[in-house]
Design a protein around this motif. Structure first.
Motif, short mmCIF file in Angstrom:
data_model
loop_
_atom_site.label_atom_id
_atom_site.label_comp_id
_atom_site.label_asym_id
_atom_site.label_seq_id
_atom_site.Cartn_x
_atom_site.Cartn_y
_atom_site.Cartn_z
N THR A 31 -5.71 22.57 -3.00
CA THR A 31 -6.12 23.01 -4.56
C THR A 31 -7.43 22.30 -4.95
N ARG A 32 -7.82 23.00 -5.91
CA ARG A 32 -8.89 22.51 -6.62
C ARG A 32 -9.02 23.48 -8.13
N THR A 33 -9.35 22.54 -9.24
CA THR A 33 -9.46 23.09 -10.58
C THR A 33 -10.98 22.87 -11.10
N ASP A 62 -5.40 30.85 -10.50
CA ASP A 62 -4.68 30.81 -11.86
C ASP A 62 -5.91 30.56 -12.86
N ARG A 64 -6.84 30.06 -16.71
CA ARG A 64 -6.52 29.39 -17.81
C ARG A 64 -7.52 29.43 -18.85
N LYS A 67 -10.33 26.84 -17.70
CA LYS A 67 -10.34 26.38 -16.34
C LYS A 67 -9.84 27.44 -15.48
N VAL A 68 -9.95 27.21 -14.22
CA VAL A 68 -9.56 28.07 -13.35
C VAL A 68 -9.10 27.15 -11.97
N ARG A 69 -7.87 27.43 -11.59
CA ARG A 69 -7.34 26.62 -10.15
C ARG A 69 -7.17 27.62 -9.03
#
Length: 104
Positions: A31-33, A62, A64, A67-69
């Motif tokens: 994962t990375r945000t 995802d 938000r 931010k995006v993950r």
């Protein structure tokens, strides 16, 4: 489509993660945000989705406010990590840089 790629060993995953600063392992996904304004995040996601369609491999995304993950695993390999996941992560890093997304 051909056979699914083989899952990587824990050691191989650790070595590949060293090549991708900012990505981390969470169970059987990486994962990375990124920090990015909402509408710029939408544009970045469309860019990522276009590349994903071309290579036939997709991240869970995802979005938000601010931010995006991205979460990546190989569903065809039983939700395990494969070389395809790390290739996609590197492509996402390139796209995020082009969209001036900030590492989180």
């Amino acid at each position: 489509m051909g056979d699914a790629p083989a899952p990587l060993s824990d050691q191989e995953i650790t070595e590949r993660l060293r090549e991708l600063p900012g990505w981390q392992r969470e169970g059987d996904e990486i994962t990375r945000t990124f920090g990015i304004r909402y509408h710029a995040g939408v544009a970045m996601i469309v860019h990522v989705a276009d590349v994903e369609r071309l290579i036939g491999h997709h991240a869970d995304i995802d979005l938000r406010w601010g931010k995006v993950r991205f979460g990546i695993t190989t569903h065809d390999a039983g939700h395990k990590l494969t070389t395809k996941d790390f290739d996609l992560a590197a492509r996402i890093d390139t796209i995020a840089a082009a969209h001036e997304a900030d590492p989180v």
